[in-house]
Design an enzyme around this catalytic site. Sequence first.
Site, mmCIF file in Angstrom:
data_model
loop_
_atom_site.group_PDB
_atom_site.id
_atom_site.type_symbol
_atom_site.label_atom_id
_atom_site.label_comp_id
_atom_site.label_asym_id
_atom_site.label_seq_id
_atom_site.Cartn_x
_atom_site.Cartn_y
_atom_site.Cartn_z
ATOM 1 N N PHE A 13 -3.251 -6.211 -8.518
ATOM 2 C CA PHE A 13 -2.068 -7.082 -8.447
ATOM 3 C C PHE A 13 -1.925 -7.690 -7.042
ATOM 4 O O PHE A 13 -2.008 -8.917 -6.877
ATOM 5 C CB PHE A 13 -0.855 -6.235 -8.863
ATOM 6 N N ASP A 33 -13.895 -4.642 -5.420
ATOM 7 C CA ASP A 33 -13.091 -3.799 -6.317
ATOM 8 C C ASP A 33 -14.037 -2.969 -7.185
ATOM 9 O O ASP A 33 -15.125 -3.440 -7.523
ATOM 10 C CB ASP A 33 -12.222 -4.683 -7.222
ATOM 11 N N THR A 37 -8.574 0.204 -11.868
ATOM 12 C CA THR A 37 -7.259 -0.277 -12.308
ATOM 13 C C THR A 37 -7.162 -1.798 -12.188
ATOM 14 O O THR A 37 -6.242 -2.392 -12.744
ATOM 15 C CB THR A 37 -6.110 0.376 -11.505
ATOM 16 N N SER A 77 -6.370 0.880 -4.184
ATOM 17 C CA SER A 77 -5.804 2.186 -4.557
ATOM 18 C C SER A 77 -5.077 2.047 -5.883
ATOM 19 O O SER A 77 -4.432 1.020 -6.126
ATOM 20 C CB SER A 77 -4.782 2.675 -3.518
ATOM 21 N N GLY A 104 -14.582 2.303 9.640
ATOM 22 C CA GLY A 104 -15.916 2.319 10.245
ATOM 23 C C GLY A 104 -16.524 0.916 10.241
ATOM 24 O O GLY A 104 -17.141 0.477 11.222
ATOM 25 N N TYR A 147 -0.880 10.625 -4.005
ATOM 26 C CA TYR A 147 -0.734 9.253 -3.488
ATOM 27 C C TYR A 147 -0.078 9.290 -2.102
ATOM 28 O O TYR A 147 -0.581 8.718 -1.146
ATOM 29 C CB TYR A 147 0.116 8.440 -4.458
ATOM 30 N N THR A 177 7.116 -3.811 -5.207
ATOM 31 C CA THR A 177 6.821 -5.247 -5.283
ATOM 32 C C THR A 177 6.518 -5.603 -6.737
ATOM 33 O O THR A 177 5.974 -4.782 -7.478
ATOM 34 C CB THR A 177 5.609 -5.574 -4.391
ATOM 35 N N ARG A 188 4.960 1.114 -14.360
ATOM 36 C CA ARG A 188 6.032 0.866 -13.404
ATOM 37 C C ARG A 188 7.226 0.249 -14.114
ATOM 38 O O ARG A 188 7.091 -0.355 -15.178
ATOM 39 C CB ARG A 188 5.525 -0.019 -12.260
HETATM 40 N N1 UDP Z 1 11.601 4.256 -14.467
HETATM 41 C C1 UDP Z 1 12.398 4.225 -15.576
HETATM 42 N N2 UDP Z 1 11.849 3.869 -16.785
HETATM 43 C C2 UDP Z 1 10.543 3.537 -16.929
HETATM 44 C C3 UDP Z 1 9.715 3.545 -15.789
HETATM 45 C C4 UDP Z 1 10.270 3.910 -14.565
HETATM 46 O O1 UDP Z 1 13.604 4.517 -15.492
HETATM 47 O O2 UDP Z 1 10.125 3.226 -18.076
HETATM 48 C C5 UDP Z 1 12.182 4.637 -13.169
HETATM 49 C C6 UDP Z 1 11.408 5.688 -12.375
HETATM 50 O O3 UDP Z 1 11.776 6.997 -12.773
HETATM 51 C C7 UDP Z 1 11.838 5.373 -10.955
HETATM 52 C C8 UDP Z 1 12.046 3.853 -10.969
HETATM 53 O O4 UDP Z 1 12.167 3.479 -12.324
HETATM 54 O O5 UDP Z 1 13.067 5.992 -10.651
HETATM 55 C C9 UDP Z 1 10.866 3.090 -10.364
HETATM 56 O O6 UDP Z 1 9.693 3.581 -10.927
HETATM 57 P P1 UDP Z 1 8.262 2.960 -10.691
HETATM 58 O O7 UDP Z 1 7.309 3.774 -11.500
HETATM 59 O O8 UDP Z 1 8.312 1.504 -10.936
HETATM 60 O O9 UDP Z 1 7.939 3.138 -9.147
HETATM 61 P P2 UDP Z 1 8.339 4.174 -7.995
HETATM 62 O O10 UDP Z 1 9.294 3.407 -7.160
HETATM 63 O O11 UDP Z 1 8.999 5.410 -8.587
HETATM 64 O O12 UDP Z 1 7.064 4.479 -7.338
#
Ligand code: UDP
Length: 329
Positions: A13, A33, A37, A77, A104, A147, A177, A188
């Site tokens: 992305f 790449d 992912t 990543s 390096g 991570y 983002t 996400r």
């Molecule tokens: N989240 C949610 N429903 C979903 C996916 C994520 O409520 O279907 C919540 C997740 O628990 C977190 C927030 O949305 O509190 C952001 O999650 P994301 O995985 O986008 O990234 P993070 O900021 O946690 O790395």
Amino acid sequence: MSKKVLITGAAGFLGSHLCERFVDEGFHVIGMDNLITGRMSNMDHLIGKSNFEFVHHDITEHISINGDLDYILHFASPASPIDYLKIPIQTLKVGSLGTHNCLGLAKAKKARIIVASTSEVYGDPTVHPQTEDYWGNVNPVGPRGVYDEAKRFQEAITMAYHTYHGVETRIVRIFNTYGPRMRLNDGRVLPAFIGQALRGEDLTVFGDGSQTRSFCFVDDLVEGIYRLLMSDCPDPVNIGNPDEISIGDFAEEIIKLTGTTQKVVYEELPVNDPKQRQPNIDKARELLDWEPKIGRAEGLRITYDYFKSLPAEDLYKKEHNNFKEYIKK
Ligand code: UDP
């Protein structure tokens, strides 16, 4: 002769947007790449351009580039919680061995390097909003540790190469983002909610929805990264949009945006899910004269239009194609 830049994670992305920016600026861009992912389709608009070449390579193995190199942007990543839970060892390896190889290479070529760090170095933060001098609150053995600790190690080794080898290094701490070319099934919150709305499913809010995030549109992030790379600041800089929102309210925004008639359902909160997150961007404002320009309403509209334009089959893919071959490695 145009300057040459290597971008790792080019099919991802952020990497694909960075490639586009550097190609447009007239650099010669080598996009690299391993496609765990990332997706070739993210580079459709770049392949065939005379100043872009793609190299399929896993940067945890030695990286070899012919001739001069001016800049390295290390953005490879897995980056979503479900991705790095599926491939935890690769996540640790790319943040550690992969970063070591990039550094390096930077040293050998006398190239300037910027590495993609993250707000996750602050863990579940007890300081709010997060300033760069906060050391964080990370559980190294929790599910997100692979991570978070890889990225913390990445910062440490990057600073060591700067201090001990005099490599010109930059560290960007990226906050949540979003934008076109995110994977619909990357887990996400934004692709999850939009995917659910498009499939006519309820939106799954984890926990009670009171946890907060601050979402930055990708074009703003790219501009911040460009300015940081061209600056003379070796210390970490937060780049993100400070407009904080609870996940519950965010779900309501997506419901309005998409016009879905579905409702919100609540599911269990993942372990160590940060309760709050908001960047303090005073340093970026001062050093880079940067701040985000695209508000959530505009950014979400652009992103929604992108997701709507994808083939229907993308909506129902549960997993990224290339995971299976890497999961057991
Ligand atoms: N989240 C949610 N429903 C979903 C996916 C994520 O409520 O279907 C919540 C997740 O628990 C977190 C927030 O949305 O509190 C952001 O999650 P994301 O995985 O986008 O990234 P993070 O900021 O946690 O790395």
